[in-house]
Design a protein around this motif. Structure first.
Motif, PDB file in Angstrom:
ATOM      1  N   ARG A 124      -6.690  39.626  17.771  1.00 27.87           N
ATOM      2  CA  ARG A 124      -7.817  40.563  17.855  1.00 27.87           C
ATOM      3  C   ARG A 124      -8.882  40.099  18.846  1.00 27.87           C
ATOM      4  O   ARG A 124      -9.625  40.914  19.396  1.00 27.87           O
ATOM      5  CB  ARG A 124      -8.406  40.825  16.463  1.00 27.87           C
ATOM      6  CG  ARG A 124      -7.404  41.625  15.591  1.00 27.87           C
ATOM      7  CD  ARG A 124      -8.044  42.106  14.307  1.00 27.87           C
ATOM      8  NE  ARG A 124      -8.507  40.974  13.510  1.00 27.87           N
ATOM      9  CZ  ARG A 124      -9.203  41.102  12.388  1.00 27.87           C
ATOM     10  NH1 ARG A 124      -9.525  42.295  11.921  1.00 27.87           N
ATOM     11  NH2 ARG A 124      -9.561  40.028  11.715  1.00 27.87           N
ATOM     12  N   THR A 141      -7.445  32.348  10.933  1.00 29.72           N
ATOM     13  CA  THR A 141      -7.871  33.441  11.818  1.00 29.72           C
ATOM     14  C   THR A 141      -6.693  33.991  12.616  1.00 29.72           C
ATOM     15  O   THR A 141      -6.518  35.208  12.743  1.00 29.72           O
ATOM     16  CB  THR A 141      -8.975  32.949  12.777  1.00 29.72           C
ATOM     17  OG1 THR A 141     -10.094  32.548  11.990  1.00 29.72           O
ATOM     18  CG2 THR A 141      -9.391  34.048  13.738  1.00 29.72           C
ATOM     19  N   LEU A 180      -4.476  35.961  10.134  1.00 33.76           N
ATOM     20  CA  LEU A 180      -5.147  37.178   9.689  1.00 33.76           C
ATOM     21  C   LEU A 180      -5.015  38.259  10.765  1.00 33.76           C
ATOM     22  O   LEU A 180      -4.693  39.425  10.466  1.00 33.76           O
ATOM     23  CB  LEU A 180      -6.619  36.844   9.431  1.00 33.76           C
ATOM     24  CG  LEU A 180      -7.486  37.863   8.727  1.00 33.76           C
ATOM     25  CD1 LEU A 180      -6.930  38.199   7.365  1.00 33.76           C
ATOM     26  CD2 LEU A 180      -8.908  37.300   8.574  1.00 33.76           C
ATOM     27  N   LEU A 201      -1.401  39.559  10.758  1.00 34.09           N
ATOM     28  CA  LEU A 201      -1.082  40.434   9.623  1.00 34.09           C
ATOM     29  C   LEU A 201      -1.746  41.805   9.787  1.00 34.09           C
ATOM     30  O   LEU A 201      -1.143  42.836   9.482  1.00 34.09           O
ATOM     31  CB  LEU A 201      -1.533  39.787   8.305  1.00 34.09           C
ATOM     32  CG  LEU A 201      -0.856  38.461   7.937  1.00 34.09           C
ATOM     33  CD1 LEU A 201      -1.453  37.905   6.646  1.00 34.09           C
ATOM     34  CD2 LEU A 201       0.654  38.621   7.790  1.00 34.09           C
ATOM     35  N   LEU A 202      -2.990  41.802  10.285  1.00 31.60           N
ATOM     36  CA  LEU A 202      -3.723  43.068  10.379  1.00 31.60           C
ATOM     37  C   LEU A 202      -3.289  43.918  11.579  1.00 31.60           C
ATOM     38  O   LEU A 202      -3.554  45.119  11.598  1.00 31.60           O
ATOM     39  CB  LEU A 202      -5.232  42.801  10.424  1.00 31.60           C
ATOM     40  CG  LEU A 202      -5.823  42.275   9.102  1.00 31.60           C
ATOM     41  CD1 LEU A 202      -7.279  41.883   9.270  1.00 31.60           C
ATOM     42  CD2 LEU A 202      -5.668  43.312   7.984  1.00 31.60           C
ATOM     43  N   SER A 209       0.433  45.342  10.261  1.00 31.75           N
ATOM     44  CA  SER A 209       0.274  45.545   8.820  1.00 31.75           C
ATOM     45  C   SER A 209       1.370  46.403   8.207  1.00 31.75           C
ATOM     46  O   SER A 209       1.864  46.109   7.123  1.00 31.75           O
ATOM     47  CB  SER A 209      -1.107  46.138   8.520  1.00 31.75           C
ATOM     48  OG  SER A 209      -1.312  47.320   9.266  1.00 31.75           O
ATOM     49  N   VAL A 262       4.726  44.378   8.054  1.00 24.91           N
ATOM     50  CA  VAL A 262       4.641  43.220   7.161  1.00 24.91           C
ATOM     51  C   VAL A 262       4.503  43.654   5.703  1.00 24.91           C
ATOM     52  O   VAL A 262       5.209  43.141   4.828  1.00 24.91           O
ATOM     53  CB  VAL A 262       3.473  42.290   7.557  1.00 24.91           C
ATOM     54  CG1 VAL A 262       3.384  41.109   6.603  1.00 24.91           C
ATOM     55  CG2 VAL A 262       3.657  41.785   8.981  1.00 24.91           C
ATOM     56  N   ALA A 263       3.623  44.621   5.443  1.00 25.35           N
ATOM     57  CA  ALA A 263       3.429  45.058   4.049  1.00 25.35           C
ATOM     58  C   ALA A 263       4.724  45.657   3.489  1.00 25.35           C
ATOM     59  O   ALA A 263       5.100  45.390   2.345  1.00 25.35           O
ATOM     60  CB  ALA A 263       2.277  46.052   3.965  1.00 25.35           C
TER      61      ALA A 263
END
Lengths: 291, 291
Positions: free
Chosen positions: A80, A236, A239, A242-243, A246, A249-250
């Motif tokens: 990000r 970081t 994160l 994953l975001l 998402s 992965v979810a």
């Protein structure tokens, strides 16, 4: 391969973020004497000093403006941060500069790259050689040896830029693989992001249980150490991964959880033949993969 | 410690099952010249030949009757084989013989040991040093170095027998820890059997996905390799472990699956602060554990 607009050996390369990946890239290019100059950009004064002291970079700065003179700009910050830095890079970079990143997810980054000014030459990249260690002190010129080095060109990426990126990957000892960003994110979701999620969840589960039994970690042996290793990864960085991946992965985590519950059913039901079939399949697959 | 009825250095030790654990015990005792004689019992003629050739055992046989002259009989077969062999061992062993096992679950084995004739001296044991490799060819005299060596005495186990078992553990370089069988099974459920179940489920999940994408395993890096390592463990050994610790393991798997689904919820809901808290906690716990 097409001839690039400039040769790697004549290029000035700016690396933004000099942690494990960016720092290792600088050291690997330096070890091969592969380019004309290496510029390092990081907010941390201590890392700038270390990178200069180890000879990883010729010049270091805390400002993206140092990249203005570069022929190739490599973004090696968390995903990000890369996306946030894209607009400023677009404003700073000289016409014809190749903009490459080393982020672990590719769809979100390539979308951000599509917004870059037309004078720039973007291409996504992801060398598959992470470790749970991080920071410049862990950087290693040999990090990319034999590692798959995924390249995700955009529709606008010129053959010359793709060729340059392939040369760069080969130069640091990696194996370039051209891939669609969506397919990349689906694959790394399964073989990298899911394993991280499993390790973090295992570590959190065991840490909770250890509060009621102080012998728990005393008895932990090699199996626990390996299975939980990825939990130590930089928060970081993970994160951001994953975001920006998402959905894949979810979904994988839910599929996995359902499979684990089925496995628990078979254990409770003492369904020996189902268990044996599943465990033998897993053992055979693992042994075939790493012979 | 009480004085054992006989000293380890004067003892004849029979080891039943000469795979990774039994073979390593034989080699470690031999390396220390720790006892008078070592007898090896295994069905496999090839393993008997190898164990004799490497000098791990003085004598080898395919029959439990060889253990009749032993002062210490160590059962190093899979857990349910140990339980099946217990009655025959009870019939064969001489009065006063110490009956020890190396199985990875302890409640079921200790219950079987309680049925042994009163003339025998049973004690449960579990050296925490498994590997995903197995078989005598993987045996290693250094396997037990610094490993926790759990001992689970029965109510009837004499202080002398416990002392002998502690001496044996110390002799092969391990750290003896006396533990209640139920507490042992609860702990290893979390730090050994759950990690195995996670690795096997990861491997099965990835193998399924790889059927639709032939690049999947090409891109797998160190993270996948470590997290899936335990999936290669011996199926019969692991099946016996899961089925003799089924309540603890199945409960842990369900708790884990629920936690993983919650984690997936946080990712889908982009709940950055919940994710950061959880991941930082896991990373900190992992780093404190392996500094």
């Amino acid at each position: 391969m097409d001839d690039p607009a400039f040769a790697l050996r004549d290029a000035t390369i700016a690396i933004v973020g000099i942690g494990l990946m960016g720092g290792s890239l600088a050291l690997a290019l330096r070890a091969q004497n592969a380019c004309r100059a290496i510029l390092g950009i990081t907010r941390s004064p201590a890392t700038r000093d270390q990178a200069l002291a180890r000879g990883a970079v010729d010049e270091a700065s805390g400002h993206l403006s140092l990249a203005a003179s570069a022929d190739v700009i490599v973004l090696a910050t968390p995903v990000r941060t890369i996306m946030r830095q894209m607009a400023e890079i677009g404003a700073v970079a000289r016409a014809g500069a190749v903009i490459m990143d080393l982020g672990s997810t590719k769809q979100a980054i390539v979308r951000a790259m599509e917004q870059l000014p037309a004078r720039l030459e973007p291409i996504g990249a992801h060398p598959m050689c992470g470790k749970e260690t991080f920071g410049f002190h862990a950087a290693d010129a040999a990090l990319f040896q034999n590692a798959p080095f995924v390249l995700t060109p955009l529709a606008r990426t010129s053959p010359a830029t793709l060729a340059l990126a392939q040369t760069l990957a080969l130069t640091v000892g990696a194996r370039p693989i051209v891939l669609d960003p969506a397919r990349h994110d689906r694959i790394v979701g399964a073989i990298s992001h899911l394993p991280f999620a499993l390790a973090a969840t295992l570590m959190a589960t065991a840490a909770d249980l250890a509060q009621n039994d102080d012998l728990l970690f005393t008895l932990a042996a090699g199996g626990f150490r390996d299975t939980s290793r990825l939990a130590a990864s930089d928060t970081t960085m993970m994160l951001d991964i994953l975001l920006t991946n998402s959905n894949h992965v979810a979904n994988l985590m839910r599929t996995y959880a359902a499979r684990l519950n089925q496995f628990a059913d078979s254990i409770e039901g003492k369904d020996e033949s189902a268990l044996r079939t599943m465990l033998e399949h897993a053992a055979r697959s693992r042994r075939e993969l790493y012979v």
